[in-house]
Design a protein around this motif. Structure first.
Motif, mmCIF file in Angstrom:
data_model
loop_
_atom_site.group_PDB
_atom_site.id
_atom_site.type_symbol
_atom_site.label_atom_id
_atom_site.label_comp_id
_atom_site.label_asym_id
_atom_site.label_seq_id
_atom_site.Cartn_x
_atom_site.Cartn_y
_atom_site.Cartn_z
ATOM 1 N N ASN A 71 69.745 38.075 60.801
ATOM 2 C CA ASN A 71 69.924 39.053 61.862
ATOM 3 C C ASN A 71 71.062 40.003 61.498
ATOM 4 O O ASN A 71 72.102 39.571 61.021
ATOM 5 N N GLU A 73 72.653 41.824 63.725
ATOM 6 C CA GLU A 73 73.563 42.017 64.846
ATOM 7 C C GLU A 73 74.413 40.795 65.191
ATOM 8 O O GLU A 73 75.475 40.919 65.749
ATOM 9 N N LYS A 78 66.808 37.376 64.680
ATOM 10 C CA LYS A 78 66.733 38.759 65.129
ATOM 11 C C LYS A 78 65.900 38.880 66.397
ATOM 12 O O LYS A 78 65.022 38.075 66.669
ATOM 13 N N ASN A 135 65.026 47.610 66.743
ATOM 14 C CA ASN A 135 65.431 46.554 65.820
ATOM 15 C C ASN A 135 64.687 46.681 64.497
ATOM 16 O O ASN A 135 65.279 46.568 63.422
#
Length: 230
Positions: A71, A73, A78, A135
């Motif tokens: 991921n 972030e 994710k 995303n």
């Protein structure tokens, strides 16, 4: 199988453009996966391993990965779609579902149905909370991912439309719903002929541009975790 994992692990996690400069890079990638899996619930653990195995399979069948398994972030999986692939100039959105060994009544049809419905909800904006296209766009433009201008432009426009509540229809998309069932001592190989009939019956009323359905039986996740800890 172990050699194939060894050749793909780093790139599934980090992107195909992330060079392996030394054996230490692979050790770090393994540790990052261990860190991700540990302290997760049983459901989360099987989901992570199931998705990884599916990525291995898709890559072996000439699907080009346009996302990172890790991921961007946070230290978790994710958000949004589980993957975005390119094959023969067509892009596919991927969704993975898996069942615990203790779920005695789990079926591939049940998991595929859940995966398809999740894709449909995300694409068509049902109960929209997170923008899955943003995303996917963030992953597509990451330096470690093979850049494809057409995909990135498309994802950016889809994200903009999503924010403005101009949602798409799943009818226009190429999709890959996948199912992984863990069986433990009950492990049995898939009866491919029977499964094909069941999946064709399930999907005959589904809407899509093109669909690839992936079903896998596994014993447990332990061998993969043992490999990571080697």
């Amino acid at each position: 199988m172990k050699k194939y994992i060894e050749n793909n692990l780093h790139f599934i996690w980090n992107g195909d453009n992330e060079e392996i400069e030394s054996i230490e890079d692979l050790k770090v990638t393994k540790q990052e996966l261990i860190n991700l899996i540990e302290n997760k619930s049983a459901v989360q653990k099987i989901g992570i391993v199931a998705e990884f195995i599916c990525h291995l399979y898709l890559r072996s069948n000439n699907f080009k990965q346009h996302f990172l398994f890790r991921n961007l972030e946070e230290k978790g999986m994710k958000k949004g779609f589980d993957g975005l692939y390119l094959q023969n100039d067509l892009y596919f959105v991927y969704e993975s579902k898996s069942s615990l060994e203790s779920t005695m009544d789990s079926t591939h049809n049940g998991n595929i149905s859940e995966a398809y419905n999740d894709l449909k909800k995300k694409i068509e904006g049902t109960n929209a909370v997170n923008d899955p296209w943003r995303n996917a766009y963030n992953h597509s433009v990451h330096r470690s991912v093979n850049f494809n201008e057409n995909i990135s432009k498309t994802l950016k426009k889809l994200s903009q439309d999503y924010v403005q509540k101009k949602f798409s229809k799943i009818d226009n998309y190429n999709i890959i719903p996948s199912s992984t069932i863990y069986l433990g001592a009950r492990f049995a190989t898939i009866d491919k002929d029977d499964l094909k009939v069941r999946i064709e019956s399930l999907t005959k009323d589904y809407k899509f541009q093109k669909i690839d359905v992936l079903c896998i039986n596994k014993n447990s996740i332990q061998q993969f975790i043992n490999y990571l800890n080697e």
